[in-house]
Motif scaffolding. Structure first.
Motif, PDB file in Angstrom:
ATOM      1  N   ALA A   4       0.827  -1.218   0.000  1.00 53.47           N
ATOM      2  CA  ALA A   4       0.000   0.000   0.000  1.00 53.47           C
ATOM      3  C   ALA A   4       0.852   1.255   0.000  1.00 53.47           C
ATOM      4  O   ALA A   4       0.456   2.287  -0.552  1.00 53.47           O
ATOM      5  CB  ALA A   4      -0.925  -0.026   1.214  1.00 53.47           C
ATOM      6  N   GLY A   5       2.037   1.173   0.581  1.00 57.34           N
ATOM      7  CA  GLY A   5       2.904   2.338   0.638  1.00 57.34           C
ATOM      8  C   GLY A   5       3.345   2.840  -0.721  1.00 57.34           C
ATOM      9  O   GLY A   5       3.691   4.020  -0.877  1.00 57.34           O
ATOM     10  N   LEU A   6       3.324   1.970  -1.729  1.00 59.38           N
ATOM     11  CA  LEU A   6       3.748   2.398  -3.064  1.00 59.38           C
ATOM     12  C   LEU A   6       2.761   3.408  -3.645  1.00 59.38           C
ATOM     13  O   LEU A   6       3.168   4.470  -4.134  1.00 59.38           O
ATOM     14  CB  LEU A   6       3.872   1.185  -3.988  1.00 59.38           C
ATOM     15  CG  LEU A   6       4.210   1.495  -5.444  1.00 59.38           C
ATOM     16  CD1 LEU A   6       5.538   2.246  -5.553  1.00 59.38           C
ATOM     17  CD2 LEU A   6       4.244   0.218  -6.284  1.00 59.38           C
ATOM     18  N   SER A   7       1.473   3.100  -3.611  1.00 58.99           N
ATOM     19  CA  SER A   7       0.492   4.038  -4.173  1.00 58.99           C
ATOM     20  C   SER A   7       0.422   5.320  -3.340  1.00 58.99           C
ATOM     21  O   SER A   7       0.215   6.406  -3.886  1.00 58.99           O
ATOM     22  CB  SER A   7      -0.882   3.375  -4.280  1.00 58.99           C
ATOM     23  OG  SER A   7      -1.273   2.808  -3.059  1.00 58.99           O
ATOM     24  N   THR A   8       0.619   5.200  -2.025  1.00 59.93           N
ATOM     25  CA  THR A   8       0.645   6.407  -1.178  1.00 59.93           C
ATOM     26  C   THR A   8       1.788   7.320  -1.595  1.00 59.93           C
ATOM     27  O   THR A   8       1.612   8.538  -1.743  1.00 59.93           O
ATOM     28  CB  THR A   8       0.823   6.012   0.301  1.00 59.93           C
ATOM     29  OG1 THR A   8      -0.228   5.128   0.678  1.00 59.93           O
ATOM     30  CG2 THR A   8       0.803   7.238   1.197  1.00 59.93           C
ATOM     31  N   PHE A   9       2.954   6.726  -1.803  1.00 61.32           N
ATOM     32  CA  PHE A   9       4.115   7.517  -2.225  1.00 61.32           C
ATOM     33  C   PHE A   9       3.888   8.152  -3.592  1.00 61.32           C
ATOM     34  O   PHE A   9       4.152   9.344  -3.790  1.00 61.32           O
ATOM     35  CB  PHE A   9       5.357   6.635  -2.262  1.00 61.32           C
ATOM     36  CG  PHE A   9       6.526   7.292  -2.927  1.00 61.32           C
ATOM     37  CD1 PHE A   9       7.272   8.268  -2.276  1.00 61.32           C
ATOM     38  CD2 PHE A   9       6.860   6.956  -4.247  1.00 61.32           C
ATOM     39  CE1 PHE A   9       8.325   8.898  -2.915  1.00 61.32           C
ATOM     40  CE2 PHE A   9       7.919   7.581  -4.879  1.00 61.32           C
ATOM     41  CZ  PHE A   9       8.659   8.559  -4.209  1.00 61.32           C
ATOM     42  N   LEU A  10       3.390   7.379  -4.544  1.00 59.34           N
ATOM     43  CA  LEU A  10       3.204   7.892  -5.906  1.00 59.34           C
ATOM     44  C   LEU A  10       2.187   9.036  -5.922  1.00 59.34           C
ATOM     45  O   LEU A  10       2.372  10.034  -6.627  1.00 59.34           O
ATOM     46  CB  LEU A  10       2.745   6.763  -6.827  1.00 59.34           C
ATOM     47  CG  LEU A  10       3.795   5.671  -7.084  1.00 59.34           C
ATOM     48  CD1 LEU A  10       3.161   4.497  -7.831  1.00 59.34           C
ATOM     49  CD2 LEU A  10       4.983   6.218  -7.867  1.00 59.34           C
ATOM     50  N   ALA A  11       1.121   8.899  -5.137  1.00 56.24           N
ATOM     51  CA  ALA A  11       0.139   9.992  -5.075  1.00 56.24           C
ATOM     52  C   ALA A  11       0.780  11.249  -4.504  1.00 56.24           C
ATOM     53  O   ALA A  11       0.435  12.378  -4.909  1.00 56.24           O
ATOM     54  CB  ALA A  11      -1.055   9.555  -4.220  1.00 56.24           C
ATOM     55  N   GLY A  12       1.720  11.062  -3.592  1.00 50.25           N
ATOM     56  CA  GLY A  12       2.355  12.208  -2.956  1.00 50.25           C
ATOM     57  C   GLY A  12       3.264  13.010  -3.866  1.00 50.25           C
ATOM     58  O   GLY A  12       3.533  14.187  -3.598  1.00 50.25           O
ATOM     59  N   ILE A  13       3.750  12.418  -4.948  1.00 47.18           N
ATOM     60  CA  ILE A  13       4.641  13.156  -5.851  1.00 47.18           C
ATOM     61  C   ILE A  13       3.897  13.702  -7.068  1.00 47.18           C
ATOM     62  O   ILE A  13       4.489  14.393  -7.896  1.00 47.18           O
ATOM     63  CB  ILE A  13       5.826  12.285  -6.316  1.00 47.18           C
ATOM     64  CG1 ILE A  13       5.353  11.093  -7.152  1.00 47.18           C
ATOM     65  CG2 ILE A  13       6.649  11.817  -5.135  1.00 47.18           C
ATOM     66  CD1 ILE A  13       6.489  10.306  -7.798  1.00 47.18           C
ATOM     67  N   ALA A  14       2.597  13.410  -7.199  1.00 47.97           N
ATOM     68  CA  ALA A  14       1.807  13.954  -8.313  1.00 47.97           C
ATOM     69  C   ALA A  14       1.404  15.391  -8.002  1.00 47.97           C
ATOM     70  O   ALA A  14       1.079  15.705  -6.856  1.00 47.97           O
ATOM     71  CB  ALA A  14       0.565  13.094  -8.538  1.00 47.97           C
ATOM     72  N   PRO A  15       1.390  16.285  -8.983  1.00 49.34           N
ATOM     73  CA  PRO A  15       1.068  17.694  -8.719  1.00 49.34           C
ATOM     74  C   PRO A  15      -0.390  17.917  -8.370  1.00 49.34           C
ATOM     75  O   PRO A  15      -0.717  18.915  -7.707  1.00 49.34           O
ATOM     76  CB  PRO A  15       1.459  18.395 -10.025  1.00 49.34           C
ATOM     77  CG  PRO A  15       1.329  17.343 -11.077  1.00 49.34           C
ATOM     78  CD  PRO A  15       1.752  16.077 -10.396  1.00 49.34           C
ATOM     79  N   THR A  16      -1.296  17.048  -8.837  1.00 48.00           N
ATOM     80  CA  THR A  16      -2.711  17.133  -8.476  1.00 48.00           C
ATOM     81  C   THR A  16      -3.234  15.712  -8.302  1.00 48.00           C
ATOM     82  O   THR A  16      -2.556  14.744  -8.639  1.00 48.00           O
ATOM     83  CB  THR A  16      -3.561  17.837  -9.563  1.00 48.00           C
ATOM     84  OG1 THR A  16      -3.758  16.925 -10.667  1.00 48.00           O
ATOM     85  CG2 THR A  16      -2.903  19.119 -10.047  1.00 48.00           C
ATOM     86  N   ARG A  17      -4.460  15.570  -7.824  1.00 49.82           N
ATOM     87  CA  ARG A  17      -5.058  14.250  -7.637  1.00 49.82           C
ATOM     88  C   ARG A  17      -6.217  14.032  -8.621  1.00 49.82           C
ATOM     89  O   ARG A  17      -7.128  13.272  -8.345  1.00 49.82           O
ATOM     90  CB  ARG A  17      -5.566  14.101  -6.196  1.00 49.82           C
ATOM     91  CG  ARG A  17      -4.508  14.269  -5.127  1.00 49.82           C
ATOM     92  CD  ARG A  17      -3.518  13.115  -5.105  1.00 49.82           C
ATOM     93  NE  ARG A  17      -2.494  13.283  -4.083  1.00 49.82           N
ATOM     94  CZ  ARG A  17      -2.589  12.824  -2.846  1.00 49.82           C
ATOM     95  NH1 ARG A  17      -3.697  12.177  -2.474  1.00 49.82           N
ATOM     96  NH2 ARG A  17      -1.618  12.998  -1.980  1.00 49.82           N
ATOM     97  N   GLU A  18      -6.156  14.712  -9.775  1.00 47.88           N
ATOM     98  CA  GLU A  18      -7.292  14.615 -10.698  1.00 47.88           C
ATOM     99  C   GLU A  18      -7.302  13.297 -11.465  1.00 47.88           C
ATOM    100  O   GLU A  18      -8.321  12.620 -11.533  1.00 47.88           O
ATOM    101  CB  GLU A  18      -7.286  15.808 -11.651  1.00 47.88           C
ATOM    102  CG  GLU A  18      -7.570  17.128 -10.932  1.00 47.88           C
ATOM    103  CD  GLU A  18      -7.551  18.307 -11.875  1.00 47.88           C
ATOM    104  OE1 GLU A  18      -7.485  18.105 -13.107  1.00 47.88           O
ATOM    105  OE2 GLU A  18      -7.575  19.457 -11.372  1.00 47.88           O
ATOM    106  N   MET A  19      -6.191  12.927 -12.105  1.00 48.32           N
ATOM    107  CA  MET A  19      -6.202  11.690 -12.886  1.00 48.32           C
ATOM    108  C   MET A  19      -4.830  11.017 -12.888  1.00 48.32           C
ATOM    109  O   MET A  19      -3.804  11.662 -13.097  1.00 48.32           O
ATOM    110  CB  MET A  19      -6.638  11.935 -14.332  1.00 48.32           C
ATOM    111  CG  MET A  19      -6.844  10.632 -15.107  1.00 48.32           C
ATOM    112  SD  MET A  19      -7.638  10.869 -16.700  1.00 48.32           S
ATOM    113  CE  MET A  19      -6.226  11.275 -17.725  1.00 48.32           C
ATOM    114  N   ALA A  20      -4.848   9.709 -12.670  1.00 48.91           N
ATOM    115  CA  ALA A  20      -3.655   8.872 -12.807  1.00 48.91           C
ATOM    116  C   ALA A  20      -3.879   7.888 -13.946  1.00 48.91           C
ATOM    117  O   ALA A  20      -5.012   7.429 -14.164  1.00 48.91           O
ATOM    118  CB  ALA A  20      -3.377   8.117 -11.512  1.00 48.91           C
ATOM    119  N   VAL A  21      -2.815   7.581 -14.659  1.00 46.37           N
ATOM    120  CA  VAL A  21      -2.883   6.660 -15.793  1.00 46.37           C
ATOM    121  C   VAL A  21      -1.857   5.558 -15.570  1.00 46.37           C
ATOM    122  O   VAL A  21      -0.668   5.840 -15.384  1.00 46.37           O
ATOM    123  CB  VAL A  21      -2.605   7.399 -17.120  1.00 46.37           C
ATOM    124  CG1 VAL A  21      -2.566   6.414 -18.284  1.00 46.37           C
ATOM    125  CG2 VAL A  21      -3.660   8.463 -17.355  1.00 46.37           C
TER     126      VAL A  21
END
Length: 248
Positions: A23-40
């Motif tokens: 679970a820590g992987l997705s938490t980390f990746l979300a933390g480095i994205a500039p917004t939380r609108e869309m992930a691909v």
């Protein structure tokens, strides 16, 4: 009772036996994205990482060229799966805040994928190429027999792209402003059937079967079963997670 053929797996085996990411992987990746609108998530397979990202983004798109893999995804709120190659993403310009490729980038035409990533990325979007390396079994006698199988017996049947995974994508072209990646690992406690089911999803296993060398697989199953002992006994299995992280 006929013996089970562990190496006659179809697409559903990939969904059943491939390990989930921590679970820590997705938490980390979300933390480095500039917004939380869309992930691909490109080359998403049956969505192991895709569905984890849904906890952090308003929408997540999983893309894979295999209809069989997409057919084995699980429906999730905020997640949409599409059948498409990494080199031709059916997405609008400037829409993705995070672009991931988990255990998939070594199959891509990277210049074409990177051009598509730049096209769909918002300003300062994050890109992550993720892989997990050679598994570690415990105790040591299991690990020694496994490594002999992996390197010497089935080794010649790996496609050339596998070397990129073995080196943690260290040698892969990555033309972005690079970030440091944290150390992570996948950990499981598996019965013998889980372990052999995972091996059944390997591309090298399919190539061994295609070459008519089932004897390699039969000998390995015999040896590892003897060393494992009670097949219901759970053994520690772990994989190091490797990442190339960048800003687009």
């Amino acid at each position: 009772m006929p013996r089970k053929n562990w190496f006659d797996a179809g697409g559903s085996a990939y969904a059943h036996f491939r390990p989930e990411y921590p679970a820590g992987l997705s938490t980390f990746l979300a933390g480095i994205a500039p917004t939380r609108e869309m992930a691909v998530d490109v080359g998403c397979g049956n969505g192991q990482l895709t569905r984890q990202l849904a906890a952090y983004f308003e929408s997540v798109i999983g893309l894979d060229p295999s209809e069989d893999q997409i057919a084995n995804t699980q429906a999730e709120d905020k997640v949409r799966y599409l059948c498409a190659p990494a080199e031709k993403l059916p997405l609008a310009d400037n829409t993705a805040s995070l672009i991931t490729a988990a255990q998939a980038a070594h199959w891509f035409d990277l210049p074409a994928f990177y051009a598509e990533a730049r096209r769909i990325a918002v300003e300062n979007a994050a890109i992550a190429l993720i892989s997990y390396g050679v598994l570690r079994l415990e105790p040591d006698d299991l690990q020694e027999r496994f490594l002999d199988f992996y390197r010497n017996e089935i080794g010649p049947y790996w496609p050339p792209e596998r070397k990129l995974v073995d080196t943690g994508y260290a040698d892969i072209s990555f033309p972005f402003d690079e970030r440091e990646a944290p150390e992570m690992e996948i950990y499981r406690a598996w019965e013998l059937g889980d372990f052999l089911g995972y091996l059944s999803t390997w591309s090298a296993v399919r190539r061994v079967n295609d070459a008519g060398r089932e004897d390699i697989l039969t000998a390995f199953v015999r040896d590892i079963s003897e060393l494992w002992g009670d097949p219901t006994k759970k053994r520690p299995v772990s994989w190091p997670i490797n990442m190339r992280l960048g800003t687009i």
